[in-house]
Design a protein around this motif. Sequence first.
Motif, PDB file in Angstrom:
ATOM      1  N   SER A 187       0.882  -1.246  -0.056  1.00 34.66           N
ATOM      2  CA  SER A 187      -0.059  -0.033   0.011  1.00 34.66           C
ATOM      3  C   SER A 187       0.856   1.185   0.084  1.00 34.66           C
ATOM      4  CB  SER A 187      -0.999  -0.154   1.382  1.00 34.66           C
ATOM      5  OG  SER A 187      -0.373   0.364   2.270  1.00 34.66           O
ATOM      6  N   HIS A 216      -2.361   5.099   7.071  1.00 35.60           N
ATOM      7  CA  HIS A 216      -3.701   5.238   6.462  1.00 35.60           C
ATOM      8  C   HIS A 216      -4.922   6.060   7.149  1.00 35.60           C
ATOM      9  CE1 HIS A 216      -2.160   3.563   2.514  1.00 35.60           C
ATOM     10  NE2 HIS A 216      -1.518   2.306   3.323  1.00 35.60           N
ATOM     11  N   THR A 218      -7.617   5.275   8.067  1.00 30.88           N
ATOM     12  CA  THR A 218      -9.163   4.387   8.087  1.00 30.88           C
ATOM     13  C   THR A 218      -8.697   3.214   7.320  1.00 30.88           C
ATOM     14  OG1 THR A 218     -10.106   5.507   6.364  1.00 30.88           O
ATOM     15  CG2 THR A 218     -10.142   6.691   8.569  1.00 30.88           C
ATOM     16  N   MET A 219      -9.480   2.229   7.338  1.00 31.00           N
ATOM     17  CA  MET A 219      -9.634   1.129   6.631  1.00 31.00           C
ATOM     18  C   MET A 219      -9.974   1.669   5.207  1.00 31.00           C
ATOM     19  SD  MET A 219      -8.561  -1.972   7.423  1.00 31.00           S
ATOM     20  CE  MET A 219      -9.543  -3.114   6.108  1.00 31.00           C
ATOM     21  N   ASP A 220     -10.880   2.484   5.207  1.00 31.18           N
ATOM     22  CA  ASP A 220     -11.467   3.035   3.928  1.00 31.18           C
ATOM     23  C   ASP A 220     -10.262   3.712   3.098  1.00 31.18           C
ATOM     24  OD1 ASP A 220     -13.648   3.193   2.131  1.00 31.18           O
ATOM     25  OD2 ASP A 220     -13.659   5.360   2.313  1.00 31.18           O
ATOM     26  N   ASN A 221      -9.667   4.401   3.748  1.00 33.72           N
ATOM     27  CA  ASN A 221      -8.497   4.857   2.926  1.00 33.72           C
ATOM     28  C   ASN A 221      -7.465   3.689   2.477  1.00 33.72           C
ATOM     29  OD1 ASN A 221      -9.391   7.468   3.038  1.00 33.72           O
ATOM     30  ND2 ASN A 221      -7.884   7.962   5.043  1.00 33.72           N
ATOM     31  N   TYR A 222      -7.249   2.723   3.349  1.00 36.16           N
ATOM     32  CA  TYR A 222      -6.466   1.474   2.954  1.00 36.16           C
ATOM     33  C   TYR A 222      -6.786   0.826   1.760  1.00 36.16           C
ATOM     34  CZ  TYR A 222      -3.544  -2.594   4.169  1.00 36.16           C
ATOM     35  OH  TYR A 222      -2.896  -3.818   4.210  1.00 36.16           O
ATOM     36  N   ARG A 223      -8.244   0.513   1.867  1.00 38.80           N
ATOM     37  CA  ARG A 223      -8.892  -0.205   0.801  1.00 38.80           C
ATOM     38  C   ARG A 223      -8.756   0.659  -0.595  1.00 38.80           C
ATOM     39  NH1 ARG A 223     -13.764   0.368  -1.497  1.00 38.80           N
ATOM     40  NH2 ARG A 223     -14.382   2.093  -0.033  1.00 38.80           N
ATOM     41  N   LYS A 224      -8.906   1.763  -0.462  1.00 37.57           N
ATOM     42  CA  LYS A 224      -9.118   2.620  -1.697  1.00 37.57           C
ATOM     43  C   LYS A 224      -7.239   2.661  -2.224  1.00 37.57           C
ATOM     44  CE  LYS A 224     -12.953   5.553  -0.650  1.00 37.57           C
ATOM     45  NZ  LYS A 224     -13.155   7.123  -0.156  1.00 37.57           N
ATOM     46  N   TYR A 247     -13.926  -8.216   0.949  1.00 35.73           N
ATOM     47  CA  TYR A 247     -13.812  -6.915   0.011  1.00 35.73           C
ATOM     48  C   TYR A 247     -13.473  -7.450  -1.440  1.00 35.73           C
ATOM     49  CZ  TYR A 247     -12.856  -4.037   4.331  1.00 35.73           C
ATOM     50  OH  TYR A 247     -12.976  -3.535   5.230  1.00 35.73           O
ATOM     51  N   ASP A 250     -15.270  -5.262  -4.253  1.00 34.59           N
ATOM     52  CA  ASP A 250     -14.807  -4.041  -4.678  1.00 34.59           C
ATOM     53  C   ASP A 250     -13.614  -4.246  -5.581  1.00 34.59           C
ATOM     54  OD1 ASP A 250     -16.423  -2.933  -2.722  1.00 34.59           O
ATOM     55  OD2 ASP A 250     -15.063  -3.117  -1.110  1.00 34.59           O
TER      56      ASP A 250
END
Length: 492
Positions: A187, A216, A218-224, A247, A250
């Motif tokens: 990442s 990151h 948040t998990m959302d930032n990490y995922r994106k 996930y 996605d």
Amino acid sequence: MKLNQLLAQLNKKTVLGDSGDVEIKGIVYDPLRVEPGFLYVAINIYTQLDKIELPDGHPFVADAVANGAVAILAQKDVDVPPNVVKITVPDSRETLSILANHFYNYPSRNIKLLGVTGTNGKTTTTHIIESIFDQHYTVGLMGTLYFKIDGNIFHSKDTTPEPPDLQAIFSDMNQQGCDYCALEASSHGIDFHRLDGLDFEVGIFTNLSPDHLDYHKTMDNYRKTKLRFFNWLAEDKFAIVNVDDPYAKDFLAATVAQKLTTGIERPADVTAKNIRYSLNGTQYDLVTPAGTTSIRSKLVGRYNVYNTLSAVAAAVSQGIGLEDIKKGIERPILVAGRFEMVDCGQDFAMVVDYAHTPDSMENILSLAKSLNPSRIITVFGCGGDRDPKKRPQMGEIAAKYSDIAIITSDNPRNEDPMQIINHILAGMPETPGEVIVDREAAIQRAAEVAQIGDLVLILGKGHEKTQIIKNKTIPFSDREVAEKAISRVLIP
């Protein structure tokens, strides 16, 4: 290469000084690696220089000039002598990637890149890919442990190297005639523009769970960030997705590439059936679009079945036959610090593993439980200056599976080790065990209390050869310390 030729690749830039006849002999981001004739690029997001974190390269411009830099590129206003060209850009990291690609003449275009992203399993998956592909191809490998060119191992300081290092490695792979390169797409590597401009033949998603949230947030930032890697894949390339991961949808939706799915619980293109686990390896029936075959792998555990399925799907996408896939899986695949057995003739089992996230710890401990040892003894800690939220979670997981837990240090960096340990203890109120801050003493204690049939797990550092305490990096290998501890028990 002339500086003007490099600068022609940039759309937005401000240049102060005469760049017309300046010859650039190298591009670096580390002021200590500057040589006469080099371009120094000051990046303002931390990098690791031999495990020393540099938060911002701009304050080191004077050092770069003193070492012979003929040009400085930065995204902040910096003082540069009149005889040195100053280039200012909006984003020096993004620019570093563009310039490094051009300086080395885009060497990755001559190699088919197989990129693996996800929280856990990247290193092992790339090694399985190498084992399958190198039966007929010249293969490069790049990741957490090192980089390899046709089986030869070289030191690497980053999972995904910075662009000049990355392009230099690809250039060496060109010279050695590499057909493929399996690399870990971390990442940080994605977000720091280290992989910009690369054309991936295959993208693999292993799994996603909380990690690197100190960066990151948040998990959302990490995922994106991970999803951006799949956005890069073109229509004629391949995307491989583990559909058992929450996930997965996605990642399937994020790409226009051709898709191959892997999984055990859900229907998938590449799957494993009739799985049987033991400390000596794993047996199962491998089901692929190319056919079905029985597998006897020396890799241990369910998570390694997932890693293998990802590698198999990559091989299927490239037209490798089932017989070669089977041979590649069943060969000895050595991955340092990944369920690495420490066998010195003792009557209990001892394993060193890199598990350092809640998810990877759950994987390794649930595997340990399934092997039915007499007792599970777990030695672990959490890294300092990193996401504190995972510490009580890892404590809770250790408490859930372990008969004895020994909580210790794991790269405390600038934090008080006891503060880290107290965060861990908040998640494990009832588990029998003890706190031993000194990691070597903790491993020694585990060897001393172990009895016949026990399984000792030393988690967190895996392959690492150092321990970071405040501003000092000292030699430390879990495996070497474990071997010494066992020898002291066997020969008091």
